[in-house]
Design a protein around this motif. Structure first.
Motif, mmCIF file in Angstrom:
data_model
loop_
_atom_site.group_PDB
_atom_site.id
_atom_site.type_symbol
_atom_site.label_atom_id
_atom_site.label_comp_id
_atom_site.label_asym_id
_atom_site.label_seq_id
_atom_site.Cartn_x
_atom_site.Cartn_y
_atom_site.Cartn_z
ATOM 1 N N ALA A 73 1.592 3.637 10.338
ATOM 2 C CA ALA A 73 0.882 1.957 9.628
ATOM 3 C C ALA A 73 1.679 0.773 9.727
ATOM 4 C CB ALA A 73 -0.124 2.002 8.607
ATOM 5 N N ALA A 74 3.253 2.085 8.780
ATOM 6 C CA ALA A 74 4.318 0.819 7.790
ATOM 7 C C ALA A 74 5.316 0.641 9.872
ATOM 8 C CB ALA A 74 5.177 1.902 7.462
ATOM 9 N N GLN A 75 5.133 1.896 10.350
ATOM 10 C CA GLN A 75 5.875 1.451 11.984
ATOM 11 C C GLN A 75 4.856 0.104 12.611
ATOM 12 O OE1 GLN A 75 5.690 5.361 13.517
ATOM 13 N NE2 GLN A 75 7.751 6.193 12.526
ATOM 14 N N GLU A 76 4.468 0.317 12.921
ATOM 15 C CA GLU A 76 3.212 -0.758 13.237
ATOM 16 C C GLU A 76 3.479 -1.944 13.299
ATOM 17 O OE1 GLU A 76 -0.173 0.348 13.505
ATOM 18 O OE2 GLU A 76 -0.602 1.526 15.024
ATOM 19 N N ALA A 77 3.784 -2.270 11.712
ATOM 20 C CA ALA A 77 4.342 -3.521 10.763
ATOM 21 C C ALA A 77 5.011 -4.017 10.537
ATOM 22 C CB ALA A 77 3.898 -3.623 9.368
ATOM 23 N N SER A 78 6.532 -3.117 11.022
ATOM 24 C CA SER A 78 7.327 -3.460 11.447
ATOM 25 C C SER A 78 7.919 -3.664 12.528
ATOM 26 C CB SER A 78 8.327 -1.939 11.397
ATOM 27 O OG SER A 78 9.867 -2.227 11.819
ATOM 28 N N GLN A 79 6.654 -3.192 13.626
ATOM 29 C CA GLN A 79 6.971 -3.451 15.355
ATOM 30 C C GLN A 79 6.973 -5.404 15.442
ATOM 31 O OE1 GLN A 79 8.312 -2.088 17.895
ATOM 32 N NE2 GLN A 79 9.462 -0.684 16.430
ATOM 33 N N SER A 80 5.928 -5.376 14.651
ATOM 34 C CA SER A 80 5.237 -6.629 14.668
ATOM 35 C C SER A 80 6.270 -7.972 14.520
ATOM 36 C CB SER A 80 3.551 -6.768 13.569
ATOM 37 O OG SER A 80 4.407 -6.658 12.576
ATOM 38 N N LEU A 81 6.927 -7.598 13.874
ATOM 39 C CA LEU A 81 7.989 -8.533 13.329
ATOM 40 C C LEU A 81 8.918 -8.680 14.781
ATOM 41 C CD1 LEU A 81 8.318 -7.438 9.282
ATOM 42 C CD2 LEU A 81 6.864 -9.654 10.432
ATOM 43 N N ARG A 82 9.249 -7.426 15.297
ATOM 44 C CA ARG A 82 10.374 -7.569 16.381
ATOM 45 C C ARG A 82 10.426 -8.938 17.391
ATOM 46 N NH1 ARG A 82 11.755 -2.101 19.619
ATOM 47 N NH2 ARG A 82 13.072 -3.673 19.721
ATOM 48 N N SER A 83 11.609 -9.732 17.272
ATOM 49 C CA SER A 83 11.356 -10.374 18.561
ATOM 50 C C SER A 83 9.993 -10.298 19.494
ATOM 51 C CB SER A 83 12.996 -11.685 18.879
ATOM 52 O OG SER A 83 13.396 -10.160 19.291
ATOM 53 N N ARG A 110 0.956 -1.472 0.128
ATOM 54 C CA ARG A 110 -0.367 -0.122 -0.121
ATOM 55 C C ARG A 110 1.219 1.198 0.222
ATOM 56 N NH1 ARG A 110 -3.495 -2.231 3.913
ATOM 57 N NH2 ARG A 110 -2.216 -1.685 5.643
ATOM 58 N N CYS A 111 2.273 1.112 0.094
ATOM 59 C CA CYS A 111 2.997 2.442 0.496
ATOM 60 C C CYS A 111 3.979 2.776 -0.249
ATOM 61 C CB CYS A 111 3.713 2.146 2.172
ATOM 62 S SG CYS A 111 2.986 1.664 3.762
ATOM 63 N N ALA A 163 9.125 4.794 4.462
ATOM 64 C CA ALA A 163 8.419 5.479 5.541
ATOM 65 C C ALA A 163 9.523 6.932 5.214
ATOM 66 C CB ALA A 163 8.505 4.897 7.233
ATOM 67 N N GLU A 164 10.231 6.663 4.989
ATOM 68 C CA GLU A 164 11.692 7.745 4.384
ATOM 69 C C GLU A 164 11.947 8.604 3.845
ATOM 70 O OE1 GLU A 164 15.300 5.940 7.101
ATOM 71 O OE2 GLU A 164 14.270 5.837 8.816
ATOM 72 N N LEU A 165 10.891 7.842 2.785
ATOM 73 C CA LEU A 165 10.818 9.009 1.349
ATOM 74 C C LEU A 165 10.246 9.770 1.187
ATOM 75 C CD1 LEU A 165 12.376 8.086 -1.361
ATOM 76 C CD2 LEU A 165 10.216 7.081 -1.788
ATOM 77 N N PRO A 166 11.240 10.805 1.225
ATOM 78 C CA PRO A 166 10.579 11.908 0.732
ATOM 79 C C PRO A 166 9.845 12.334 -0.279
ATOM 80 C CG PRO A 166 12.975 11.802 0.225
ATOM 81 C CD PRO A 166 12.504 10.532 0.247
ATOM 82 N N ALA A 167 8.872 13.361 -1.207
ATOM 83 C CA ALA A 167 8.336 13.857 -1.834
ATOM 84 C C ALA A 167 8.985 13.574 -2.992
ATOM 85 C CB ALA A 167 7.206 15.462 -2.109
ATOM 86 N N LEU A 168 9.196 12.865 -4.373
ATOM 87 C CA LEU A 168 9.130 12.926 -4.922
ATOM 88 C C LEU A 168 9.516 14.063 -5.977
ATOM 89 C CD1 LEU A 168 7.737 8.967 -5.899
ATOM 90 C CD2 LEU A 168 9.887 9.790 -4.746
ATOM 91 N N PRO A 169 10.968 14.371 -6.508
ATOM 92 C CA PRO A 169 11.374 15.441 -7.383
ATOM 93 C C PRO A 169 10.395 15.448 -8.267
ATOM 94 C CG PRO A 169 13.024 14.176 -7.183
ATOM 95 C CD PRO A 169 12.081 13.257 -6.453
ATOM 96 N N HIS A 170 9.362 16.720 -9.079
ATOM 97 C CA HIS A 170 8.929 16.371 -10.725
ATOM 98 C C HIS A 170 9.574 16.597 -11.842
ATOM 99 C CE1 HIS A 170 4.944 16.208 -8.348
ATOM 100 N NE2 HIS A 170 5.444 16.767 -7.116
ATOM 101 N N GLN A 171 10.933 16.954 -11.274
ATOM 102 C CA GLN A 171 11.434 16.794 -12.874
ATOM 103 C C GLN A 171 12.371 15.734 -12.827
ATOM 104 O OE1 GLN A 171 12.304 18.791 -9.915
ATOM 105 N NE2 GLN A 171 14.259 18.889 -9.152
ATOM 106 N N GLY A 172 13.270 16.281 -14.124
ATOM 107 C CA GLY A 172 14.058 14.562 -14.173
ATOM 108 C C GLY A 172 13.085 13.636 -15.083
ATOM 109 N N PRO A 173 13.791 12.064 -15.269
ATOM 110 C CA PRO A 173 12.882 10.841 -15.422
ATOM 111 C C PRO A 173 12.502 10.086 -14.152
ATOM 112 C CG PRO A 173 15.482 10.525 -14.763
ATOM 113 C CD PRO A 173 14.887 12.204 -14.608
#
Length: 702
Positions: free
Chosen positions: A177-187, A158-159, A221-231
């Motif tokens: 939601a991404a953080q909760e899903a990640s935490q659910s995989l911790r031992s 979804r992300c 989760a840490e990916l910033p907004a994608l630039p609109h210029q470029g390929p």
């Protein structure tokens, strides 16, 4: 079930030996063993352990005829069963119960001729207990680790789909939601029975899948907004392929379908973006694409790499050696390795004094051996109870051992006094004992584990009095012997608690984590230098160059597993009572894995040297990150008793990490993205790590 087997053989067939073994087999596997999971899962484990139980009873019977052979056998069996904990939570949980099945026939009567009755009683007790676990304890099963990873993969899908569709950073709801899903995989969030801790291919691959999924969720989760210029089309294509790969991974884990097609699609999209990011041949990439676009490409390529690792590991976890996805040999070194070799790898990795599994095995083996020697040399009456006390009361730290022994002695004394009263009042009327036994067993096995070791020992003292009163003419001295044996067994456990690693796994975890970060720092410096000059030094040109760090990760993971079962140490190194630092130990493990994966990815051929400005910047950044790793390592090392202040060890942002030299190519930004992820891990580790001033001085001058 214990009472059923006991009464059937004692009063129905007149076979007291079989009755004794039927009862104590249930006590061993139901009371001492702590096999995690549901009733059916425990029943399946115990069914597979039946041949092991036969071997232990037979070995104990034949070796008991001489004290020296019984002592040597106790040393070998004690160490082997305790060291089997390296195989995962289930072998670790079963080990104490299996120890008892060897201890029981090691004492009088020394009668190898009764081996048949002993095996019949053991088999009957185990069969009754397996039936009870499977039929009576049908508690709902927790979600399996495969299902947890599949749910996390759906969140990742979804992300990635939202990032591809809207090209904006994820919303706060999506990040949560991404953080909760990640935490659910911790031992700590996964029940012991569901943790993929075994040495086999599928267990290793499933653990690898969870780690790769956590990495993917964090990077999305840490990916910033994608630039609109470029390929942008190539970036969007990669993110869409990542989303489809995540869906295929979830389907693979749930239904067994192969993600090979989606893996190939993502590989092709990743290659297209990498080619665009690198620029036309013989032309500096920076002349065509602005730094913001190159940073975005590097971050998206990191996401693609994590998704590829997730899908490949999931296919390997489901299909084993028949996986259909093309695997990277260095990352999935275990994929084509036979099970005995993987077990050998696991055992060899822990065959040293720094392994907490080795420490525990040595401690319990020596304590049981000493107890058997004392019982044999001094002909201690009912010496079996002394060894049982040693087995149940010895802990991994001296403080916990002493606290446990005090409670156990108080409980045993109270139980002995009550036993004396019962034995004097009832006398030789076995009917009363037969009526009381099942009621007392129900009380002991339900109340004892809940109320603590003192209650457990007291209730068990009365229980053994009720049992032996039906096997031989009762006497009030039986309670006296019970107290004496518990006292001797407790003393032996306390002695070996002092002599053999009395501080437990807390300091061992700090030591192994510090060593892990030191090894990681070496690889960070070497990798950054190799990227800068465009060559790979001989130690980094082969997969074995990571073995030292891999072994450090294994040792740190084992220490982390033990610490979860120990209380927090009440005293600091100087003897003062202090608040323990808030550490994210799993972030240390992830930092180690990130170092391994990122180094292998950045050194994939072909390598071309960076321009002088980019080479200088990459080298400096690598040294700075390595320096911070050494700084954290020095702060974690328990050997320094310098007074510390509860302040963050490092700044959240490393100065110079965002500096961009002119004309830097794509590989430079890939290196920066890798180093930035390592800095994030270090920040999580050291959120409240005490800061050693001496450690800072050492790191800054290195």
């Amino acid at each position: 079930m214990a009472a059923t087997g006991f009464y059937a053989f004692r009063y129905g067939f007149g076979r007291p030996v079989a009755a004794t073994y039927a009862l104590f087999t249930v006590v061993a596997l139901g009371g001492l063993a702590r096999i995690p999971g549901t009733g059916r899962q425990r029943a399946a484990v115990m069914t597979r352990l039946l041949p092991v139980c036969w071997v232990l009873v037979a070995a104990g019977t034949y070796l008991s005829v001489r004290t020296w052979s019984a002592v040597v056998g106790m040393l070998v069996v004690g160490f082997t069963l305790a060291f089997a904990a390296v195989g995962g939570p289930r072998p670790a949980g079963a080990a104490p119960g299996l120890q008892l099945l060897y201890i029981l026939p090691s004492f009088p009567p020394y009668d190898p001729g009764s081996l048949g009755d002993r095996l019949i009683g053991t088999t009957t007790g185990l069969a009754l207990f397996v039936a009870a676990e499977a039929l009576l304890f049908r508690e709902p099963a927790a979600p399996t680790y495969r299902e947890r990873v599949a749910r996390a993969a759906v969140v990742a899908e979804r992300c990635a789909a939202k990032l591809a569709a809207h090209r904006d950073a994820l919303s706060g709801t999506d990040v949560l939601a991404a953080q909760e899903a990640s935490q659910s995989l911790r031992s700590l969030s996964v029940p012991e029975a569901e943790r993929p801790a075994g040495p086999g291919v599928r267990a290793r691959a499933l653990a690898h899948t969870g780690l790769a999924t956590r990495t993917l969720l964090g990077r999305l989760a840490e990916l910033p907004a994608l630039p609109h210029q470029g390929p942008a089309p190539e970036v969007t294509a990669v993110l869409r392929a990542v989303a489809r790969t995540a869906t295929a991974t979830a389907s693979c884990l749930r239904a067994g379908t192969s993600p090979a097609a989606r893996q190939k699609e993502l590989t092709a999209a990743r290659a297209d973006l990498s080619a665009v990011s690198a620029g036309p041949p013989a032309t500096p990439a920076g002349a065509f694409l602005p730094p913001a676009v190159l940073r975005c490409h590097a971050a998206v390529l990191e996401i693609a790499d994590a998704a590829l690792a997730m899908g490949a590991a999931a296919d390997l976890a489901v299909r084993g050696r028949h996986a259909s996805v093309e695997l990277q040999p260095g990352r999935f070194w275990y994929a084509t390795t036979w099970a005995p070799v993987l077990w050998w790898h696991r055992l060899r990795g822990h065959a040293g004094r720094r392994s907490v599994f080795f420490q525990n095995a040595v401690r319990i083996a020596l304590a049981l051996t000493a107890a058997r020697l004392v019982a044999g040399v001094d002909t201690l009456p009912h010496g079996f109870w002394a060894m049982l006390a040693t087995l149940t009361l010895t802990r991994t730290t001296m403080g916990e051992t002493w606290s446990t022994i005090r409670l156990a002695l108080v409980g045993t004394l109270a139980g002995a006094l009550l036993s004396v009263g019962i034995l004097i009042t009832v006398g030789s009327d076995t009917t009363v004992y037969a009526v009381l036994l099942p009621l007392w067993m129900l009380l002991g096995f339900t109340v004892g584990p809940v109320r603590g070791v003192g209650w457990a020992q007291g209730l068990f003292t009365v229980l053994v009095a009720l049992v032996f009163a039906q096997l031989a003419p009762p006497t009030w001295r039986l309670a006296e012997v019970r107290v004496l044996n518990v006292l001797i067994g407790s003393a032996i456990g306390a002695v070996f608690g002092v002599l053999a690693w009395p501080r437990g796994g807390h300091e061992e975890l700090r030591r192994t984590a510090a060593d892990l970060l030191r090894r990681a720092a070496e690889i960070v410096v070497a990798t950054s230098a190799s990227v800068a000059c465009g060559t790979v030094s001989p130690p980094l040109s082969r997969a074995p160059h990571h073995r030292c760090l891999q072994r450090a990760i294994v040792l740190a993971e084992s220490a982390y597993a033990q610490v979860q079962s120990e209380p927090t140490p009440p005293f600091g190194g100087s003897g003062r009572r202090v608040r323990p630092p808030a550490l994210d130990w799993q972030a240390t493990l992830i930092a180690g894995h990130h170092t391994l994966w990122g180094s292998a990815r950045l050194l994939e051929p072909p390598l071309t040297p960076l321009n002088p400005a980019a080479a200088l910047s990459a080298g400096m950044l690598g040294e700075r990150v390595a320096g911070r790793m050494l700084l954290v390592s020095a702060a974690l090392d328990p050997g320094d008793d310098t007074p510390v202040a509860a302040t963050p060890l490092i700044d959240p942002a490393l100065p110079g990490l965002t500096a961009e030299p002119p004309g830097a190519p794509r590989r430079y930004y890939a290196t920066v993205a890798w180093l930035d992820s390592l800095m994030t891990d270090l920040t999580r580790i050291t959120y409240a790590v005490p800061w050693h001033p001496s450690a800072r001085t050492t790191a800054d001058t290195s």
